[in-house]
Write a protein that holds these residues in place. Sequence first.
Motif, short mmCIF file in Angstrom:
data_model
loop_
_atom_site.label_atom_id
_atom_site.label_comp_id
_atom_site.label_asym_id
_atom_site.label_seq_id
_atom_site.Cartn_x
_atom_site.Cartn_y
_atom_site.Cartn_z
N LEU A 184 40.92 -31.08 -40.96
CA LEU A 184 39.95 -30.67 -41.17
C LEU A 184 39.00 -30.43 -42.27
O LEU A 184 37.92 -30.42 -42.97
N SER A 185 39.00 -29.35 -42.24
CA SER A 185 38.55 -27.24 -43.18
C SER A 185 38.80 -27.98 -44.76
O SER A 185 37.99 -27.87 -45.52
N ALA A 186 39.59 -28.31 -45.05
CA ALA A 186 40.38 -28.51 -46.18
C ALA A 186 39.78 -30.37 -46.39
O ALA A 186 38.76 -29.98 -47.77
N ARG A 187 40.19 -30.81 -45.46
CA ARG A 187 39.10 -32.06 -46.06
C ARG A 187 37.07 -32.30 -46.25
O ARG A 187 36.76 -31.99 -47.29
N ASP A 188 37.11 -31.21 -45.81
CA ASP A 188 35.19 -30.73 -45.59
C ASP A 188 35.54 -30.20 -47.21
O ASP A 188 34.30 -30.35 -47.94
N TYR A 189 36.04 -29.75 -46.91
CA TYR A 189 35.70 -28.10 -48.70
C TYR A 189 36.31 -28.78 -49.94
O TYR A 189 35.41 -29.24 -50.77
N LEU A 190 37.05 -30.36 -49.65
CA LEU A 190 37.00 -30.87 -50.82
C LEU A 190 36.16 -32.11 -51.44
O LEU A 190 35.43 -32.17 -52.33
N ILE A 191 35.17 -32.50 -49.72
CA ILE A 191 34.19 -32.87 -49.95
C ILE A 191 33.02 -32.35 -50.62
O ILE A 191 32.04 -32.83 -51.83
N GLU A 192 32.86 -30.91 -50.47
CA GLU A 192 32.04 -30.44 -50.98
C GLU A 192 32.42 -29.82 -52.40
O GLU A 192 30.92 -29.97 -53.37
N LEU A 193 33.45 -29.97 -52.87
CA LEU A 193 33.69 -29.98 -54.43
C LEU A 193 33.46 -31.33 -54.78
O LEU A 193 33.19 -31.04 -56.04
N LEU A 194 33.35 -32.36 -54.66
CA LEU A 194 33.17 -33.01 -55.38
C LEU A 194 32.01 -33.54 -55.17
O LEU A 194 31.44 -34.34 -56.05
N LYS A 195 31.34 -33.49 -54.53
CA LYS A 195 30.00 -33.12 -54.44
C LYS A 195 28.68 -32.64 -55.41
O LYS A 195 27.78 -32.45 -55.83
N GLU A 196 29.49 -31.58 -55.89
CA GLU A 196 29.30 -30.32 -57.30
C GLU A 196 28.95 -31.05 -58.16
O GLU A 196 29.72 -29.83 -58.74
N PRO A 197 28.91 -32.20 -58.80
CA PRO A 197 29.36 -31.89 -60.06
C PRO A 197 28.19 -31.42 -61.06
O PRO A 197 27.28 -31.18 -61.24
#
Length: 197
Positions: A184-197
Amino acid sequence: MAIAVVDVVLWRRGRAEVSALALAATVSSWILLGAGAGGGYTAVSLSSNVLLLLLTVLFAWSKAARLLNRPLPPVPDLQPAVDGFTSLLHSGLTDFSAAFRRVALGDPDSGGLFCRVALCLAAASLLGGLAGDLPTFCYAGAVVALTVPALYQRCSMERYARLACLNLYRYELVYQSFSLRCYLSARDYLIELLKEP
């Protein structure tokens, strides 16, 4: 028959000697043929190496005996009986016996035959060495089958087995919750990375 097998596996009713003999034979054959001091030989590689050594010694002995005018090595004339074998097996064993005798006694023109036999035995040894770890698994299975049931029965291991299963289940639950948190923490981290273009 089944009761006798159970008696041997559980080391009871006067069958403890048979159990000890089976365990000793298993361990000693594993030491000789397995990963123990034998260097990882298999039955095929060990027998072909022994035959190659025997044939080389007899060949050298016969050649030296001819040079020194000494008697040839005592090699028995091995002729297998026809009654127990089929004719094909009989002819193969007879040819093998004759070739072995010719090489061991150092007959003229036996040098080429010696080289062919040595190459065949070396190839058999190499192929036997490639047999893998199947014998080790068989030996380990035999040792486990001869020791674990008797220890289980003698030491009343049911309580310990239940405790071990309970601990294993508890560790499994801890691992599952930990892996779920990491996921869950890795998924949330990846979602945050994909949101910051």
